[in-house]
Motif scaffolding. Structure first.
Motif, mmCIF file in Angstrom:
data_model
loop_
_atom_site.group_PDB
_atom_site.id
_atom_site.type_symbol
_atom_site.label_atom_id
_atom_site.label_comp_id
_atom_site.label_asym_id
_atom_site.label_seq_id
_atom_site.Cartn_x
_atom_site.Cartn_y
_atom_site.Cartn_z
ATOM 1 N N ALA A 163 -7.047 -47.864 0.938
ATOM 2 C CA ALA A 163 -7.787 -47.295 2.041
ATOM 3 C C ALA A 163 -7.611 -45.890 2.500
ATOM 4 O O ALA A 163 -8.622 -45.759 2.809
ATOM 5 C CB ALA A 163 -7.643 -48.296 3.364
ATOM 6 N N THR A 187 -9.499 -49.701 9.388
ATOM 7 C CA THR A 187 -11.277 -48.914 7.976
ATOM 8 C C THR A 187 -11.751 -49.964 7.821
ATOM 9 O O THR A 187 -13.379 -49.824 7.641
ATOM 10 C CB THR A 187 -10.321 -48.479 6.846
ATOM 11 O OG1 THR A 187 -8.709 -47.688 7.518
ATOM 12 C CG2 THR A 187 -11.188 -48.445 5.575
ATOM 13 N N LEU A 188 -11.682 -51.430 8.061
ATOM 14 C CA LEU A 188 -12.095 -52.589 7.560
ATOM 15 C C LEU A 188 -13.267 -52.781 8.639
ATOM 16 O O LEU A 188 -14.962 -52.646 8.243
ATOM 17 C CB LEU A 188 -11.650 -53.843 6.967
ATOM 18 C CG LEU A 188 -12.233 -54.932 7.010
ATOM 19 C CD1 LEU A 188 -12.845 -55.112 5.652
ATOM 20 C CD2 LEU A 188 -11.765 -56.007 6.575
ATOM 21 N N LEU A 189 -13.254 -52.301 9.954
ATOM 22 C CA LEU A 189 -13.990 -52.836 10.940
ATOM 23 C C LEU A 189 -14.884 -52.028 11.144
ATOM 24 O O LEU A 189 -15.421 -52.617 11.944
ATOM 25 C CB LEU A 189 -13.115 -53.512 12.517
ATOM 26 C CG LEU A 189 -11.849 -54.594 12.276
ATOM 27 C CD1 LEU A 189 -11.196 -54.883 13.106
ATOM 28 C CD2 LEU A 189 -12.779 -55.886 11.493
ATOM 29 N N ALA A 228 -15.940 -49.849 9.106
ATOM 30 C CA ALA A 228 -16.595 -49.326 7.615
ATOM 31 C C ALA A 228 -17.918 -49.184 7.791
ATOM 32 O O ALA A 228 -18.596 -48.079 8.172
ATOM 33 C CB ALA A 228 -16.812 -50.026 6.173
ATOM 34 N N TRP A 262 -25.865 -48.697 3.115
ATOM 35 C CA TRP A 262 -24.933 -49.872 3.416
ATOM 36 C C TRP A 262 -23.967 -49.446 2.176
ATOM 37 O O TRP A 262 -22.313 -50.720 2.568
ATOM 38 C CB TRP A 262 -25.561 -50.667 3.213
ATOM 39 C CG TRP A 262 -26.691 -50.669 2.224
ATOM 40 C CD1 TRP A 262 -27.950 -50.326 2.258
ATOM 41 C CD2 TRP A 262 -26.098 -51.584 1.118
ATOM 42 N NE1 TRP A 262 -28.310 -50.741 1.127
ATOM 43 C CE2 TRP A 262 -27.861 -51.591 0.279
ATOM 44 C CE3 TRP A 262 -25.551 -52.477 0.912
ATOM 45 C CZ2 TRP A 262 -28.021 -52.222 -0.184
ATOM 46 C CZ3 TRP A 262 -25.233 -53.129 -0.533
ATOM 47 C CH2 TRP A 262 -26.693 -53.133 -1.165
ATOM 48 N N ALA A 322 -20.565 -48.220 2.684
ATOM 49 C CA ALA A 322 -19.953 -48.978 3.572
ATOM 50 C C ALA A 322 -18.720 -50.058 3.547
ATOM 51 O O ALA A 322 -17.984 -50.143 3.265
ATOM 52 C CB ALA A 322 -20.920 -49.724 4.962
ATOM 53 N N LEU A 323 -19.715 -51.142 1.993
ATOM 54 C CA LEU A 323 -18.970 -51.988 1.601
ATOM 55 C C LEU A 323 -18.512 -51.114 0.492
ATOM 56 O O LEU A 323 -16.943 -51.940 0.491
ATOM 57 C CB LEU A 323 -20.121 -51.757 0.700
ATOM 58 C CG LEU A 323 -21.405 -53.431 1.203
ATOM 59 C CD1 LEU A 323 -22.205 -53.900 0.777
ATOM 60 C CD2 LEU A 323 -20.949 -54.556 2.214
ATOM 61 N N ARG A 335 -15.971 -48.864 1.319
ATOM 62 C CA ARG A 335 -15.021 -48.594 2.463
ATOM 63 C C ARG A 335 -14.295 -50.190 2.492
ATOM 64 O O ARG A 335 -13.381 -49.954 2.219
ATOM 65 C CB ARG A 335 -15.568 -47.989 3.618
ATOM 66 C CG ARG A 335 -14.948 -46.508 2.907
ATOM 67 C CD ARG A 335 -15.968 -45.382 4.639
ATOM 68 N NE ARG A 335 -14.931 -46.149 6.098
ATOM 69 C CZ ARG A 335 -14.539 -46.686 6.668
ATOM 70 N NH1 ARG A 335 -16.197 -45.532 7.421
ATOM 71 N NH2 ARG A 335 -14.000 -46.546 7.361
ATOM 72 N N CYS A 336 -15.316 -51.059 2.350
ATOM 73 C CA CYS A 336 -14.595 -52.474 3.729
ATOM 74 C C CYS A 336 -13.730 -52.822 2.288
ATOM 75 O O CYS A 336 -12.673 -53.520 1.831
ATOM 76 C CB CYS A 336 -15.705 -53.323 3.307
ATOM 77 S SG CYS A 336 -16.679 -53.179 4.613
ATOM 78 N N ALA A 392 -10.404 -51.084 1.783
ATOM 79 C CA ALA A 392 -9.540 -51.676 3.065
ATOM 80 C C ALA A 392 -9.001 -52.910 2.627
ATOM 81 O O ALA A 392 -7.893 -53.356 2.747
ATOM 82 C CB ALA A 392 -10.532 -51.638 4.317
ATOM 83 N N LEU A 393 -9.417 -54.512 2.096
ATOM 84 C CA LEU A 393 -9.499 -55.336 1.382
ATOM 85 C C LEU A 393 -8.555 -54.640 0.624
ATOM 86 O O LEU A 393 -7.034 -55.763 1.009
ATOM 87 C CB LEU A 393 -10.618 -56.402 0.991
ATOM 88 C CG LEU A 393 -11.593 -56.542 2.060
ATOM 89 C CD1 LEU A 393 -12.164 -57.150 1.395
ATOM 90 C CD2 LEU A 393 -10.838 -57.807 2.885
#
Length: 666
Positions: free
Chosen positions: A176, A241-243, A245, A325, A328-329, A331-332, A335-336
């Protein structure tokens, strides 16, 4: 490669070498002939010089971070380890600023000679950096390892054999941080110009302002990790970072300069929470002898798979979808991966937590300074039993209570050993209660910086808060978790243990293996981590809490007795190897100690036999000892304290019984 030599030769030598490689390569780029002058050889030479630069950068990070962390005072690793991390935003600002300045030249002049000046000017920075790096002393930790010839023969092999889990965790921790950083600072420039139609200069200015702010947030989060621990701070960064994105792109898509700037600033705050903590966190994942190799391997592998590929993947996703989008996914996803790594990571020893340094410690400053804990032990002991000491405090006479029917049994607390452990570090296992907690209390009172470890997180944190120690919740039967601790301690007290009663033919093999891991393999693995540092400093104490059962056998306790016998053998081997290097190793072998485990056994036997607990103690447990009472945990702690004194430096390889003369007639 630099990690290997950094663990073999030293951190300082590698820092000087990497600086020269990077600096000379940058300077040579400024001297390159043009394509018109030497043809296709010009781009080939350019790529070759860039490869040399990358080669130097790859070895630079580990050395810089380790020099900062290993020179840092106790409890400040996070803050000092964050300073090398500030080099990224500082370098980005300086490099972009210089190029921006020369880009104002007429295009013809810039292409003819202007682009060369920043590269040629870099030789000045090399000179300054070289002066600083030659003047700084080698890492004191590595110096001690080298002086005792304790360096690893093949550090990278040691890393892959001993710390594979830590390497994977380090890679995950970077996903991340590294991947998202390039999305924030590189991909966003393309996105703003191609998708929103805004000038590149606007996006570049927004990024530079945000990067300038990160110069201050990086050391802030590094310092915060010294207070809260590495994992909570890193968890905040990865979670944010997750929230953030999708909201990041919502802000940017407004096309309003201030919102674009705010999006990048918030994104780099998330990044700083991870990057500012990362230097100390990665260093603490690995033992001293292979730390350069381990930290560098995890860091650089993640740079390839996360950072290096992220702008390409982001641009590919944008081209495929025509929208933000999928990026952004992506990035999610990164982060996960990092959140999972934080979850599986263990809080490194030496870090603190909100319960580590309570404002109102039960141990007085005077007791800490003088190492005299007679009063503190009496207070803690009396409070634990819910009784009051009778007679003058100087008499040290405590009254055993009538808990669960036990009669009052006056007991003399041992005279406190005059012990000053200021500047020493101690690691105590099984410290949530009983002997381990008493030992941790005693060592902390003597001024040592104590880390307490136990599988019971709530109790070990409570114990840490009461005695002013650092808590670690860890399953000591899980060798992967144990290996990830990477402990550095002057004093190692191995106390964790359990009992299980069954005949050999009925004993579950899995339980036997579990008990051997906990009581024998874990002490070995912890000693394996701690001994290089002890050898390096020329002082160390390994104290294993064994049992009289390690000297004799009794039926139905095969795993317990096998582990305790092995523990005493391990102590003697360490004593033989460590004696010439200033390290002593001993076993303390008590009989029945008044711990929650033993008190539970007393109650069980009283119930099954139909007799009082007093009779269980005197007629069942203590038929052999001349002294008809249980050993107190504080008495064992005093024996530990004595073994830590210089006066006891001649005692090593011993199995010291504390059994009330039960073994006197053997």
């Amino acid at each position: 490669m630099f990690g290997h030599f950094g663990d073999k030769i030293g951190r300082k030598a590698m820092l000087v070498t990497t600086l020269l490689i990077m600096g000379v390569a940058a300077f040579m780029i400024g001297l390159l002939p043009t394509y018109e002058q030497i043809g296709v050889l010009a781009p080939i030479l350019l790529v070759l010089l860039r490869v040399f630069q990358s080669f130097g950068v790859g070895g630079e990070w580990g050395g810089a971070v380790l020099m900062a962390v290993e020179h840092s005072p106790p409890g400040r690793r996070g803050f000092y380890g964050s300073w090398p991390q500030m080099g990224v935003p500082a370098g980005l600002l300086l490099g972009t600023g210089v190029m921006y300045l020369f880009a104002t030249l007429p295009e013809e002049a810039f292409l003819a000679w202007g682009w060369r000046v920043p590269f040629l000017f870099s030789i000045v920075l090399v000179g300054v950096g070289l002066y600083i790096r030659l003047a700084i002393e080698e890492s004191p930790v590595f110096q001690r390892v080298r002086q005792t010839d304790a360096t690893a023969r093949m550090p990278i092999v040691d890393v892959l054999r001993t710390y594979p889990r830590s390497v994977l965790i380090a890679i995950g921790l970077r996903f991340a941080e590294n991947g998202a950083f390039y999305v924030f600072t590189v991909f966003v420039l393309t996105y703003v110009t191609t998708q929103l139609g805004l000038p590149n200069s606007l996006a570049l200015l927004e990024v530079m302002i945000a990067v300038a702010i990160e110069l201050f947030t990086i050391p802030f989060f590094g310092s915060l990790s010294d207070c809260l621990g590495r994992r909570p701070v890193y968890l905040f960064g990865a979670g944010a970072t997750l929230l953030f994105a999708f909201p990041f792109f919502w802000f940017v898509n407004t096309g309003v300069g201030v919102f674009i700037w705010l999006a990048i600033v918030l994104a780099l705050v998330e990044h700083a929470a991870m990057y500012g903590t990362q230097g100390a966190f990665f260093s603490e994942l690995f033992g001293i002898r292979a730390r350069y190799s381990g930290a560098s391997l995890g860091y650089q592998l993640a740079s390839v798979f996360a950072g290096g590929l992220s702008p390409i993947i982001a641009l590919t996703l944008l081209s495929w979808s025509g929208s933000y989008w999928p990026v952004a996914l992506y990035r999610c996803f990164m982060a996960l991966v990092t959140l999972a790594a934080v979850f599986f990571a263990t809080e490194p020893s030496g870090t603190t937590s909100p319960t580590t340094t309570p404002k109102n410690s039960s141990l007085s400053p005077r007791a800490r300074a003088q190492g005299s804990v007679s009063e503190a032990l009496r207070t803690a002991y009396t409070a634990k039993q819910g009784k009051q000491a009778r007679g003058p405090a100087s008499a040290g006479l405590l009254t055993r209570g009538t808990r669960r029917g036990m009669t009052e049994m006056p007991m003399k607390m041992p005279t406190s050993v005059n012990l000053d452990l200021a500047g020493k570090t101690a690691f105590v296992t099984g410290a949530a209660s009983g002997i381990g907690r008493a030992c941790a209390t005693r060592l902390a009172a003597a001024g040592a910086e104590v880390t307490v470890a136990d599988v019971n997180g709530e109790k070990v944190r409570q114990a840490a808060e009461e005695i002013g120690a650092s808590p670690i919740e860890v399953d000591l039967s899980d060798y992967k978790a144990v290996d990830s601790l990477g402990i550095e301690a002057d004093i190692l007290v191995n106390n964790a243990g359990i009992q299980h009663v069954a005949a050999v033919e009925d004993f579950d093999p899995e339980r036997f293996s579990f008990m051997m891991r906990l009581m024998l393999e874990t002490p070995f693995r912890l000693a394996h981590q701690a001994l290089p540092g002890m050898y390096g400093s020329g002082w160390g104490r390994v104290i294993n809490i064994s049992s009289v059962h390690g000297l004799r056998a009794s039926p139905f306790k095969s795993a317990y007795i096998a582990a305790k016998h092995g523990l005493e053998g391990l102590s003697k081997v360490i004593a033989l190897e460590g004696g010439p290097k200033g390290v002593t190793s001993n076993c303390i072998c008590p009989a029945y100690v008044r711990t929650p485990l033993v008190e539970g056994q007393i109650a069980d036997q009283a119930r099954t036999r139909g007799i009082s607990e007093k009779d269980v103690i005197e007629k069942v447990m203590l038929t052999g000892p001349a002294i008809k009472r249980l050993v107190e945990p504080e008495e064992v702690a005093e024996m530990v304290a004595f073994l830590c004194t210089d006066a006891a430096s001649f005692i090593t390889g011993a199995a010291l019984t504390m059994d009330g003369a039960a073994t006197a007639q053997w």
